[in-house]
Design a protein around this motif. Sequence first.
Motif, PDB file in Angstrom:
ATOM      1  N   GLY A 125     -27.757 -44.625  -7.880  1.00  0.00           N
ATOM      2  CA  GLY A 125     -27.150 -45.080  -6.554  1.00  0.00           C
ATOM      3  C   GLY A 125     -27.775 -46.391  -6.271  1.00  0.00           C
ATOM      4  O   GLY A 125     -26.919 -47.515  -5.425  1.00  0.00           O
ATOM      5  N   LEU A 171     -24.859 -48.869  -7.412  1.00  0.00           N
ATOM      6  CA  LEU A 171     -24.027 -49.023  -6.383  1.00  0.00           C
ATOM      7  C   LEU A 171     -24.509 -49.645  -5.150  1.00  0.00           C
ATOM      8  O   LEU A 171     -23.912 -49.643  -3.868  1.00  0.00           O
ATOM      9  CB  LEU A 171     -23.733 -47.409  -5.866  1.00  0.00           C
ATOM     10  CG  LEU A 171     -23.083 -46.482  -6.801  1.00  0.00           C
ATOM     11  CD1 LEU A 171     -22.988 -45.180  -6.279  1.00  0.00           C
ATOM     12  CD2 LEU A 171     -21.815 -47.169  -7.341  1.00  0.00           C
ATOM     13  N   THR A 195     -18.443 -39.244 -11.336  1.00  0.00           N
ATOM     14  CA  THR A 195     -17.270 -38.409 -10.189  1.00  0.00           C
ATOM     15  C   THR A 195     -16.795 -39.738  -9.286  1.00  0.00           C
ATOM     16  O   THR A 195     -15.483 -39.542  -9.196  1.00  0.00           O
ATOM     17  CB  THR A 195     -17.969 -37.275  -9.811  1.00  0.00           C
ATOM     18  OG1 THR A 195     -18.352 -36.618 -10.557  1.00  0.00           O
ATOM     19  CG2 THR A 195     -16.800 -36.838  -8.868  1.00  0.00           C
ATOM     20  N   THR A 196     -17.799 -40.463  -8.669  1.00  0.00           N
ATOM     21  CA  THR A 196     -17.282 -41.174  -7.589  1.00  0.00           C
ATOM     22  C   THR A 196     -16.498 -42.344  -8.215  1.00  0.00           C
ATOM     23  O   THR A 196     -15.361 -43.098  -7.435  1.00  0.00           O
ATOM     24  CB  THR A 196     -18.122 -41.839  -6.846  1.00  0.00           C
ATOM     25  OG1 THR A 196     -19.413 -42.247  -7.423  1.00  0.00           O
ATOM     26  CG2 THR A 196     -18.859 -40.681  -5.946  1.00  0.00           C
ATOM     27  N   GLU A 197     -16.946 -42.960  -9.404  1.00  0.00           N
ATOM     28  CA  GLU A 197     -16.311 -44.209  -9.832  1.00  0.00           C
ATOM     29  C   GLU A 197     -15.200 -44.126 -10.915  1.00  0.00           C
ATOM     30  O   GLU A 197     -14.318 -44.862 -11.024  1.00  0.00           O
ATOM     31  CB  GLU A 197     -17.573 -44.853 -10.871  1.00  0.00           C
ATOM     32  CG  GLU A 197     -18.757 -45.424  -9.744  1.00  0.00           C
ATOM     33  CD  GLU A 197     -18.194 -46.198  -8.615  1.00  0.00           C
ATOM     34  OE1 GLU A 197     -17.600 -47.270  -8.884  1.00  0.00           O
ATOM     35  OE2 GLU A 197     -18.447 -45.762  -7.417  1.00  0.00           O
ATOM     36  N   TYR A 224     -22.765 -37.836 -10.037  1.00  0.00           N
ATOM     37  CA  TYR A 224     -22.419 -37.996  -9.078  1.00  0.00           C
ATOM     38  C   TYR A 224     -21.612 -39.611  -9.181  1.00  0.00           C
ATOM     39  O   TYR A 224     -20.485 -39.991  -8.799  1.00  0.00           O
ATOM     40  CB  TYR A 224     -23.441 -38.385  -8.069  1.00  0.00           C
ATOM     41  CG  TYR A 224     -22.714 -38.995  -6.815  1.00  0.00           C
ATOM     42  CD1 TYR A 224     -22.113 -38.317  -5.719  1.00  0.00           C
ATOM     43  CD2 TYR A 224     -23.217 -40.468  -6.382  1.00  0.00           C
ATOM     44  CE1 TYR A 224     -21.766 -39.024  -4.521  1.00  0.00           C
ATOM     45  CE2 TYR A 224     -23.036 -40.980  -5.220  1.00  0.00           C
ATOM     46  CZ  TYR A 224     -22.166 -40.453  -4.233  1.00  0.00           C
ATOM     47  OH  TYR A 224     -21.805 -40.901  -3.131  1.00  0.00           O
ATOM     48  N   GLN A 270     -27.033 -48.850  -3.278  1.00  0.00           N
ATOM     49  CA  GLN A 270     -27.442 -48.250  -2.048  1.00  0.00           C
ATOM     50  C   GLN A 270     -28.931 -48.484  -1.724  1.00  0.00           C
ATOM     51  O   GLN A 270     -29.765 -48.788  -2.547  1.00  0.00           O
ATOM     52  CB  GLN A 270     -27.292 -46.824  -2.328  1.00  0.00           C
ATOM     53  CG  GLN A 270     -25.820 -46.426  -2.614  1.00  0.00           C
ATOM     54  CD  GLN A 270     -25.584 -45.015  -2.966  1.00  0.00           C
ATOM     55  OE1 GLN A 270     -26.659 -44.142  -3.230  1.00  0.00           O
ATOM     56  NE2 GLN A 270     -24.487 -44.428  -3.117  1.00  0.00           N
ATOM     57  N   PRO A 309     -10.155 -38.544  -6.721  1.00  0.00           N
ATOM     58  CA  PRO A 309     -10.740 -38.274  -5.589  1.00  0.00           C
ATOM     59  C   PRO A 309     -10.508 -36.665  -5.258  1.00  0.00           C
ATOM     60  O   PRO A 309      -9.371 -36.143  -5.306  1.00  0.00           O
ATOM     61  CB  PRO A 309     -10.403 -39.177  -4.498  1.00  0.00           C
ATOM     62  CG  PRO A 309      -9.084 -39.765  -4.758  1.00  0.00           C
ATOM     63  CD  PRO A 309      -9.049 -39.618  -6.319  1.00  0.00           C
ATOM     64  N   ASP A 310     -11.482 -36.172  -4.507  1.00  0.00           N
ATOM     65  CA  ASP A 310     -11.269 -34.690  -3.997  1.00  0.00           C
ATOM     66  C   ASP A 310     -10.832 -33.809  -4.947  1.00  0.00           C
ATOM     67  O   ASP A 310     -10.013 -32.763  -4.535  1.00  0.00           O
ATOM     68  CB  ASP A 310     -10.119 -34.829  -2.574  1.00  0.00           C
ATOM     69  CG  ASP A 310     -10.710 -35.819  -1.657  1.00  0.00           C
ATOM     70  OD1 ASP A 310     -11.940 -35.690  -1.512  1.00  0.00           O
ATOM     71  OD2 ASP A 310      -9.750 -36.654  -1.230  1.00  0.00           O
TER      72      ASP A 310
END
Length: 305
Positions: free
Chosen positions: A253, A257, A26-28, A23, A259, A32-33
């Motif tokens: 996270g 990140l 992928t996000t960093e 995750y 979170q 995207p998408d």
Amino acid sequence: MLSNRIGIILMTALAPTIWGTTYLVTTELLPPDRPLLAAVVRALPAGLLLVALTRKLPSGVWWWRALALGALNIGAFFALLFVAAYRLPGGVAATIGSLQPLLVIGLSAALLGERVSTRSALAGVAGVGGVSLLVLRSDARLDGLGVAAAAASAVVMATGIVLSKRWTSPAPLLATTGWQLVAGGLLLLPVALVVEGPPPTTLSTANLAGYGYLSVIGAALAYALWFRGIRALPPTNVTFLGLLSPLVATTLGWLVLDQELTVGQSLGGLVVLAALVAAQIRKTPVEKHAPAPASMPERSTSLSR
């Protein structure tokens, strides 16, 4: 013998620990998408690399077995996970996925003749509760198709684990891993092209680094460790290690990140760890002592001295 088993468990646990970083990567790092593109790039190049290194192709029944296992462990699993991720909050998808240990317990009893222990069943229920505390939110929405896809992804992965144990390949571990990655990647490729279109024409250095990490570390290394664990350990021991993925993802996270990590999530993480450890404990067999020999005649006794 015990230290060897612990070593195998720890090495196998590296696989879901690595998958828990997906995750963040992928996000960093990735475009995207494009989750299906990430799945294809993760599986297919890694599989081709392992096949090239081992120079070993399937033979006989292993052509269709490799295809079936590749579909279950990688191709169908990733595709269903993609549908679930897009139609459900991540916490809902992860909680449904945490049913996998209970499914493996049932399938192992049906296909491998393993005994269902009360401790494993309770650990499976505790694992679901722990993951739900860790990732589930009170405002989570449900979607019928998403729930079905998440449940199906748990079923196909559980089936893949049990069949990987039942069908022990005579080929080297890296070769078998490569076959499954290639089969899964080839099944995902047309789905990715239809759903997401052709790959981006330009990729940044960060994108390439992310894809390289997912392919070499997240697939070639992680799946080799995972399948090695399935060969050496009971499937029920292996499947509980998968609970490390949401735990690692949540921890990263929080650490990377920024979170929020609530008290409930911390409690859920402790429950997950407790369930994981409890599932690895083996019942020590009671030694059966042979009955004491009958008294020997005096002549025999004197001779034995």
